[in-house]
Design a protein around this motif. Structure first.
Motif, PDB file in Angstrom:
ATOM      1  N   PRO A 105      15.262  24.576  24.089  1.00 29.15           N
ATOM      2  CA  PRO A 105      15.562  25.438  22.930  1.00 29.15           C
ATOM      3  C   PRO A 105      15.435  24.708  21.599  1.00 29.15           C
ATOM      4  O   PRO A 105      14.962  25.282  20.607  1.00 29.15           O
ATOM      5  N   LEU A 106      15.828  23.430  21.576  1.00 30.99           N
ATOM      6  CA  LEU A 106      15.712  22.652  20.345  1.00 30.99           C
ATOM      7  C   LEU A 106      14.253  22.569  19.901  1.00 30.99           C
ATOM      8  O   LEU A 106      13.938  22.793  18.722  1.00 30.99           O
ATOM      9  N   ARG A 107      13.369  22.252  20.843  1.00 36.25           N
ATOM     10  CA  ARG A 107      11.948  22.127  20.502  1.00 36.25           C
ATOM     11  C   ARG A 107      11.383  23.463  20.014  1.00 36.25           C
ATOM     12  O   ARG A 107      10.673  23.529  18.995  1.00 36.25           O
ATOM     13  N   GLU A 108      11.684  24.541  20.709  1.00 34.48           N
ATOM     14  CA  GLU A 108      11.081  25.826  20.389  1.00 34.48           C
ATOM     15  C   GLU A 108      11.678  26.448  19.127  1.00 34.48           C
ATOM     16  O   GLU A 108      10.949  26.984  18.291  1.00 34.48           O
ATOM     17  N   VAL A 109      12.995  26.356  18.981  1.00 38.37           N
ATOM     18  CA  VAL A 109      13.638  26.935  17.797  1.00 38.37           C
ATOM     19  C   VAL A 109      13.264  26.152  16.539  1.00 38.37           C
ATOM     20  O   VAL A 109      13.022  26.738  15.473  1.00 38.37           O
ATOM     21  N   SER A 110      13.193  24.830  16.653  1.00 38.05           N
ATOM     22  CA  SER A 110      12.847  24.019  15.481  1.00 38.05           C
ATOM     23  C   SER A 110      11.450  24.353  14.977  1.00 38.05           C
ATOM     24  O   SER A 110      11.215  24.430  13.760  1.00 38.05           O
ATOM     25  N   GLN A 111      10.510  24.593  15.897  1.00 39.54           N
ATOM     26  CA  GLN A 111       9.163  24.961  15.449  1.00 39.54           C
ATOM     27  C   GLN A 111       9.143  26.369  14.865  1.00 39.54           C
ATOM     28  O   GLN A 111       8.494  26.606  13.834  1.00 39.54           O
ATOM     29  N   ARG A 112       9.869  27.279  15.493  1.00 40.54           N
ATOM     30  CA  ARG A 112       9.890  28.660  15.003  1.00 40.54           C
ATOM     31  C   ARG A 112      10.478  28.750  13.605  1.00 40.54           C
ATOM     32  O   ARG A 112      10.022  29.525  12.764  1.00 40.54           O
ATOM     33  N   ARG A 113      11.497  27.929  13.331  1.00 42.77           N
ATOM     34  CA  ARG A 113      12.134  27.963  12.009  1.00 42.77           C
ATOM     35  C   ARG A 113      11.474  26.998  11.021  1.00 42.77           C
ATOM     36  O   ARG A 113      11.867  26.917   9.860  1.00 42.77           O
ATOM     37  N   GLY A 114      10.494  26.218  11.498  1.00 42.42           N
ATOM     38  CA  GLY A 114       9.845  25.253  10.622  1.00 42.42           C
ATOM     39  C   GLY A 114      10.742  24.093  10.238  1.00 42.42           C
ATOM     40  O   GLY A 114      10.590  23.513   9.156  1.00 42.42           O
ATOM     41  N   ALA A 115      11.689  23.751  11.115  1.00 45.44           N
ATOM     42  CA  ALA A 115      12.649  22.672  10.829  1.00 45.44           C
ATOM     43  C   ALA A 115      12.065  21.320  11.230  1.00 45.44           C
ATOM     44  O   ALA A 115      11.592  21.146  12.350  1.00 45.44           O
ATOM     45  N   VAL A 116      12.102  20.380  10.316  1.00 44.75           N
ATOM     46  CA  VAL A 116      11.633  19.025  10.591  1.00 44.75           C
ATOM     47  C   VAL A 116      12.773  18.144  11.087  1.00 44.75           C
ATOM     48  O   VAL A 116      12.559  17.167  11.794  1.00 44.75           O
ATOM     49  N   SER A 117      14.012  18.477  10.739  1.00 49.94           N
ATOM     50  CA  SER A 117      15.167  17.714  11.205  1.00 49.94           C
ATOM     51  C   SER A 117      16.088  18.616  12.014  1.00 49.94           C
ATOM     52  O   SER A 117      16.161  19.833  11.774  1.00 49.94           O
ATOM     53  N   ALA A 118      16.816  18.031  12.972  1.00 52.18           N
ATOM     54  CA  ALA A 118      17.778  18.803  13.765  1.00 52.18           C
ATOM     55  C   ALA A 118      18.895  19.344  12.891  1.00 52.18           C
ATOM     56  O   ALA A 118      19.434  20.430  13.138  1.00 52.18           O
ATOM     57  N   ILE A 119      19.236  18.616  11.835  1.00 54.05           N
ATOM     58  CA  ILE A 119      20.334  19.022  10.960  1.00 54.05           C
ATOM     59  C   ILE A 119      20.035  20.352  10.272  1.00 54.05           C
ATOM     60  O   ILE A 119      20.939  21.162  10.020  1.00 54.05           O
ATOM     61  N   ALA A 120      18.764  20.622   9.987  1.00 53.60           N
ATOM     62  CA  ALA A 120      18.402  21.884   9.340  1.00 53.60           C
ATOM     63  C   ALA A 120      18.784  23.081  10.196  1.00 53.60           C
ATOM     64  O   ALA A 120      18.956  24.194   9.672  1.00 53.60           O
ATOM     65  N   LEU A 121      18.932  22.887  11.510  1.00 57.18           N
ATOM     66  CA  LEU A 121      19.270  23.986  12.415  1.00 57.18           C
ATOM     67  C   LEU A 121      20.752  24.329  12.395  1.00 57.18           C
ATOM     68  O   LEU A 121      21.177  25.266  13.068  1.00 57.18           O
ATOM     69  N   LEU A 122      21.555  23.576  11.654  1.00 56.61           N
ATOM     70  CA  LEU A 122      22.969  23.905  11.520  1.00 56.61           C
ATOM     71  C   LEU A 122      23.160  25.192  10.721  1.00 56.61           C
ATOM     72  O   LEU A 122      24.174  25.876  10.861  1.00 56.61           O
ATOM     73  N   LYS A 123      22.200  25.525   9.891  1.00 53.88           N
ATOM     74  CA  LYS A 123      22.270  26.747   9.088  1.00 53.88           C
ATOM     75  C   LYS A 123      22.028  27.955   9.982  1.00 53.88           C
ATOM     76  O   LYS A 123      21.092  27.952  10.796  1.00 53.88           O
ATOM     77  N   PRO A 124      22.861  28.997   9.891  1.00 55.82           N
ATOM     78  CA  PRO A 124      22.620  30.212  10.682  1.00 55.82           C
ATOM     79  C   PRO A 124      21.207  30.745  10.442  1.00 55.82           C
ATOM     80  O   PRO A 124      20.703  30.710   9.311  1.00 55.82           O
TER      81      PRO A 124
END
Length: 486
Positions: A105-124
């Motif tokens: 999920p980390l790999r797929e969600v990070s690409q879908r949201r365009g996140a370069v860092s894991a920390i960016a995924l803390l935002k809803p």
């Protein structure tokens, strides 16, 4: 010169030659990797998201099996004996759960949201602005990962002092300089490539040392006899001081391993893999390599205690020097140089990961206006390396304590929110902030409490963080339930 100067005679030039040749080879691999780079922050921080599964696996092994394993964990086993095995068994189990349920999920969600860092995924996901949650998490990451990187530099310094009797901090400066050269040249790609090479050297040197030491001590029977003669408790399978019982002690270690979900420098590896579907293959490679390495770590600690029963009295050094001292006792000169390179590699493989993770946190999360600047990425890398070196040369804490403290705070502060985010559970920015504050306060309070040695901090602190989330979720749903009831 340090007290360890007498441990290696002046004429052993071969040890130094092999060590220097190995370090130059690692630097060359990192620099060569830069030939594949593109001048963009995404490539510098995620290697274009096209890294193969085996490279991701070996790089993660090297990042996880850091100076903490080579220095801290071996020293811990030297002091406590066989019961230390439960720390690594629990750690591996928690690590497996992360690989099994979290990394894809980390790999797929990070690409879908365009996140370069894991920390960016803390935002809803349904919120556009990052608010204060992401910058606060970025600052925390930079602070604790710098401390973590400093622990790796201290571990490298420990190795050089033990073998060559170098003045204090020479190893820290050398390690920082080498890491800076290849990280500056190739970013995360250089880190991954060198990590893979370092994993192979680490594994080979540990295997050689275990084999030679086992033969010397008389195999398993001789090892057990020696340890029981020194102190019967060294062969006790269960820890004697688990005040809350073994089950709680072990669960704390499992959550310690699962705490990888809050470690940006480890998570970024899975974000770099070329396809989320390949996470399962990378997991197999990872544990095929990691589990034997963990076993050898325990073996080295026990063998060192049997062969060098009182390291402080015999050498004037602490138990955290057990690996290099055992290596110099057991191995010929050329293999001592290789062993030292393996130990030093372990420290660099984690320090480089943390420095790149700090770079990502700074330019993506703390100062997002720089996120498109390739130059800013490189400047941040230099700055973070200098800070980590400063902490390393000024800190009086041992490697074991520095790593565990940094790991725990990041696990309990960032980990719960990342789990909630990636599993698609509902939350708001305010809820994320409360969860982070709860995890941060609980982890620091537990570390300072009388029970810190009985239960690893991740168990109570993660329970507090998820408990806070459950309470807030229930409070948010209560008005809806009342409305339906009316």
């Amino acid at each position: 010169m340090s007290e360890s100067a007498a441990l290696i005679p002046t004429g052993r030039w071969l040890v130094g030659a092999v060590f220097i040749a190995s370090l130059l080879a690692f630097m060359a691999i990192g620099v060569v990797s830069s030939r594949h780079k593109q001048k963009s922050t995404t490539d510098y921080l995620l290697a274009g998201r096209n890294v193969s599964p085996w490279l991701v696996a070996l790089s993660t092994v090297a990042t996880m099996s850091s100076g903490f394993m080579f220095v801290g964990m071996i020293g811990f086993t030297y002091r406590t004996g066989l019961s230390s095995i439960w720390m690594l068994v629990g750690w591996a189990a928690g690590d497996y759960f992360a690989w099994r349920f979290f990394y894809r999920p980390l790999r797929e969600v990070s690409q879908r949201r365009g996140a370069v860092s894991a920390i960016a995924l803390l935002k809803p996901p349904n919120v556009r602005s990052q608010g204060v949650v992401v910058p606060i998490a970025g600052v925390l990451s930079v602070f604790y990962l710098s401390m973590y990187a400093a622990a790796q530099l201290k571990a490298g310094d420990t190795a050089l002092q033990t073998v060559f009797g170098t003045p204090e901090n020479v190893g820290s400066v050398l390690g920082a300089a080498i890491v800076l050269v290849y990280c500056y040249s190739g970013g995360i790609r250089a880190s991954i490539w060198t990590d893979a090479a370092q994993s192979i050297v680490m594994f080979a040197t540990m295997a050689l040392l275990v084999f030679v030491a086992f033969v010397n001590v008389g195999g398993t029977t001789g090892l057990e006899r020696s340890l029981r003669g020194l102190d019967p408790s060294l062969m006790s399978l269960f820890p004697a001081d688990a005040s809350f019982g073994f089950g709680i002690y072990f669960l704390g270690m499992v959550l310690g391993g699962f705490g990888v979900v809050g470690q940006p420098h480890v998570l970024v590896r899975s974000m770099c893999i070329e396809d989320g579907a390949l996470i399962q293959r990378a997991r197999r490679y990872y544990f095929l390599f990691l589990l034997p390495f963990y076993a050898m770590t325990i073996a080295v600690g026990l063998l060192a205690r049997a062969i060098i029963p009182d390291i402080t009295a015999q050498t004037g050094l602490s138990s955290e020097h057990a690996l290099p001292v055992l290596g110099m006792t057991m191995l010929p000169e050329v293999l001592i140089g290789l062993m030292l390179a393996g130990l030093f590699s372990a420290t660099m493989s984690t320090a480089d990961s943390q420095i790149i993770a700090c770079t990502s946190a700074l330019i993506e999360d703390v100062f997002p206006r720089w996120k498109k600047s390739y130059t800013a990425s490189k400047v941040a890398t230099v700055g973070v390396t200098c800070v980590a070196l400063l902490v390393a040369v000024s800190s009086a804490d041992g490697v074991f304590a520095l790593v565990l403290d940094a790991w725990a705070v990041l696990s309990c502060t960032l980990g719960p929110v990342l789990v909630i985010s990636l599993f698609g559970w509902p939350y708001s920015r305010a809820m994320a902030l409360v969860i982070m504050v709860t995890g941060f306060v609980a982890s620091n309070w537990w570390v300072a409490s009388p029970w810190a040695e009985d239960v690893y901090v991740n168990l109570p602190a993660m329970a507090a963080a998820f408990g806070a989330y459950a309470v807030m979720l229930a409070a948010r749903r209560l008005p809806q339930i009342r409305t339906r009831g009316e």
